[in-house]
Design an enzyme around this catalytic site. Structure first.
Site, PDB file in Angstrom:
ATOM      1  CG  ASN A   1      -1.830   1.264   1.180  1.00 31.11           C
ATOM      2  OD1 ASN A   1      -2.707   1.355   0.333  1.00 31.11           O
ATOM      3  ND2 ASN A   1      -1.613   2.215   2.068  1.00 31.11           N
TER       4      ASN A   1
ATOM      5  CE1 TYR B   1      -2.769   7.131   4.713  1.00 30.13           C
ATOM      6  CE2 TYR B   1      -0.632   6.040   4.783  1.00 30.13           C
ATOM      7  CZ  TYR B   1      -1.970   6.027   4.453  1.00 30.13           C
ATOM      8  OH  TYR B   1      -2.517   4.924   3.842  1.00 30.13           O
ATOM      9  NE  ARG B   2      -1.783  15.109  11.413  1.00 22.80           N
ATOM     10  CZ  ARG B   2      -3.028  15.303  11.819  1.00 22.80           C
ATOM     11  NH1 ARG B   2      -3.944  15.749  10.972  1.00 22.80           N
ATOM     12  NH2 ARG B   2      -3.385  15.054  13.072  1.00 22.80           N
TER      13      ARG B   2
ATOM     14  CG  ASP C   1      -5.889  17.977   8.254  1.00 23.59           C
ATOM     15  OD1 ASP C   1      -5.821  18.021   7.018  1.00 23.59           O
ATOM     16  OD2 ASP C   1      -5.501  17.001   8.916  1.00 23.59           O
TER      17      ASP C   1
ATOM     18  CD1 TRP D   1      -2.202   4.437  10.812  1.00 22.38           C
ATOM     19  CD2 TRP D   1      -0.529   4.160   9.365  1.00 22.38           C
ATOM     20  NE1 TRP D   1      -1.334   3.539  11.364  1.00 22.38           N
ATOM     21  CE2 TRP D   1      -0.300   3.344  10.482  1.00 22.38           C
ATOM     22  CE3 TRP D   1       0.370   4.130   8.312  1.00 22.38           C
ATOM     23  CZ2 TRP D   1       0.832   2.532  10.575  1.00 22.38           C
ATOM     24  CZ3 TRP D   1       1.486   3.325   8.415  1.00 22.38           C
ATOM     25  CH2 TRP D   1       1.700   2.550   9.541  1.00 22.38           C
TER      26      TRP D   1
ATOM     27  CD  GLU E   1      -1.881   2.529  -3.549  1.00 23.27           C
ATOM     28  OE1 GLU E   1      -2.885   2.600  -2.810  1.00 23.27           O
ATOM     29  OE2 GLU E   1      -1.118   1.537  -3.557  1.00 23.27           O
TER      30      GLU E   1
END
Length: 486
Positions: free
Chosen positions: A174, A178-179, A287, A192, A238
């Site tokens: 995967n 993500y931050r 965010d 996540w 991906e």
């Protein structure tokens, strides 16, 4: 026509293309990655300004590239097309189920097979991302000019780190965006969210009592960067998708210390592991919702190896209340996945995800209405379609309404709706970051039927005809417009 030099070898190649096109500005004076860069970027985005390369950040050892994807023009450049709809059309053609007819049909089918063959990533033995290697005590995340974007943030964050994990039992990879909060010189908080595939990988590793290997790539070519953010079905790799976007296989290299592969041409790679059961407070973080997300316990990545290109460029992004850079990424997703959504729900003519709805709070959808309660059928289908399940508000309009013209949509939604009858209320999953839901992860949703109502739906008054000027008059005024001297 494809962008010059596409597909790009790496981030630097893309930056050079942006500069040639007048879409990049270099900032040569010292600038602080704590708050100052964020304020500059926010003003630039809201003025419709260029991508930026901060050459002398006052913290870290490398320049910062940012605001690369804020406009649809730059996003199209990133994917080598004139219009983002071109990518969607390619996907739509791949989804067509018709059998090939005649020689031209056979050649078209062969072309699709050749596109598919270009997708899988290609393994290489050596890679630019491993030109410089730091291990053990030499690992220091302070070499990176991570940003503090907002005053209330919990510290330094790395906001465009592409995180790689593998399912501990199936081995399926995967890639997610993500931050990453920097806790120390060699640890990162892994934010996540509950709906993400990496969360599932971590849950399996914890159940088995195993460490979860992790690798984070920073500064990849733009097709890989976009693929990391795309809402792909779980069974689509991906890197297969990135190869499809590029029309060329993505080169991957084995990590030096963990059993994972990363893009060979990344600028920086962080390799490490997550201990089962370990959590640290993560956040607050300003965010894309425009609000600070609260402090929550999240897993911790221990970085044991740090590799990079010589003279790397660090890539990041600023998040805030819209408009912000993620508008370009969100619009790319909207246009690229339109054919897939129509394939899943053929009733849909077009759709729009307004930036003000941060791309998951609202969807405007047009349909070719054919039967009573057709709009409500489409609402429920959307709430059952992969990540569209997180949509909180769906507005359904008729096919003659331009879903991208918000004035026209508002005219229909304000005037065509009896809210006692045309409003569908339900509950379901919402985004992890949603602050308005009374319970985390789920909450109320609404569907607004702004279509013309049918007698079979209980509307017996006879729907009025909308006013339209006669076409011949429109044509006449077009021809004579200069004469009027207006």
């Amino acid at each position: 026509m494809a962008a010059r030099g596409f597909p790009y070898t790496d981030l630097k190649d893309f930056l050079a293309a942006l500069e040639r096109a007048g879409e990049l500005r270099r900032v040569s004076v010292p600038v602080d990655p704590t708050l100052e860069i964020s304020e500059i970027v926010t003003r630039t985005v809201r003025a419709g300004g260029p991508a930026l390369l901060f050459e002398r950040p006052t913290r870290g050892e490398m320049p910062v590239a940012i605001n690369l994807f804020a406009t649809e023009k730059r996003m199209a450049m990133a994917l080598g097309v004139e219009s983002l709809d071109e990518v969607g059309e390619r996907i739509g053609n791949m989804l067509k189920p018709e059998l090939p007819m005649g020689l031209s049909g056979m050649m078209d089918g062969l072309g699709k097979v050749m596109q598919l063959k270009s997708m899988p990533p290609k393994k290489v033995r050596t890679a630019p991302c491993q030109q410089v290697v730091y291990r053990g005590d030499d690992v220091d995340l302070n070499r990176l000019p991570g940003l503090q974007v907002w005053p209330g943030d919990g510290g330094i964050f790395h906001n465009f780190g592409l995180t790689h994990t593998k399912h501990p039992e199936t081995g399926k990879r995967n890639l997610g965006l993500y931050r990453l909060q920097q806790h120390s010189r060699n640890t990162l908080g892994m934010h996540w969210q509950i709906h993400k595939n990496s969360t599932a990988h971590h849950a399996v590793a914890e159940r088995l009592g195993q460490r979860l290997p992790v690798a984070i790539a920073i500064g990849t070519d733009p097709a890989v960067a976009y693929a990391s953010s795309a809402p792909l079905p779980a069974d689509i790799d991906e890197y297969l998708f990135a190869g499809y976007l590029r029309g060329e296989r993505v080169e991957m290299v084995d990590c030096l210390t963990v059993p994972l592969q990363v893009p060979a041409h990344a600028q920086i790679v962080l390799e490490g592991y997550i201990e089962p059961g370990e959590r640290l407070p993560e956040g607050p973080f300003g965010d894309h919702t425009g609000f600070y997300t609260p402090v929550e316990p999240f897993p911790v990545a221990h970085i044991e190896c740090m590799t990079m290109q010589r003279s790397p460029v660090y890539h990041s992004i600023v998040t805030s209340q819209p408009p912000q850079e993620d508008h370009g990424l969100g619009k790319a997703t909207e246009r690229i996945f339109a054919p897939l959504l129509r394939f899943l729900i053929p009733d849909i003519v077009d759709y729009d995800l307004p930036a003000a709805g941060v791309f998951h709070n609202c969807a405007i959808v047009s349909i070719r209405k054919r039967y009573p309660k057709h709009a409500q059928k489409v609402m429920n289908a959307i709430w059952g379609a992969h990540m569209m399940s997180l949509t909180k508000l769906i507005v359904i309009v008729d096919e003659d309404c331009d879903v991208h013209d918000y004035n026209e949509v508002a005219f229909r939604a304000f005037g065509n709706v009896d809210y006692a009858r045309d409003l569908l209320l339900t509950e379901g999953p919402v985004d992890h970051l949603d602050h308005s839901s009374y319970q985390q992860f789920w909450g109320g949703k609404a569907g607004v039927d702004a279509t013309r109502k049918l007698p079979e739906e209980g509307y017996t008054r006879g729907w009025p005809e909308e006013m339209r000027m006669a076409p011949e008059v429109v044509s006449l005024v077009d021809k004579r417009w200069k004469e009027y001297g207006i």
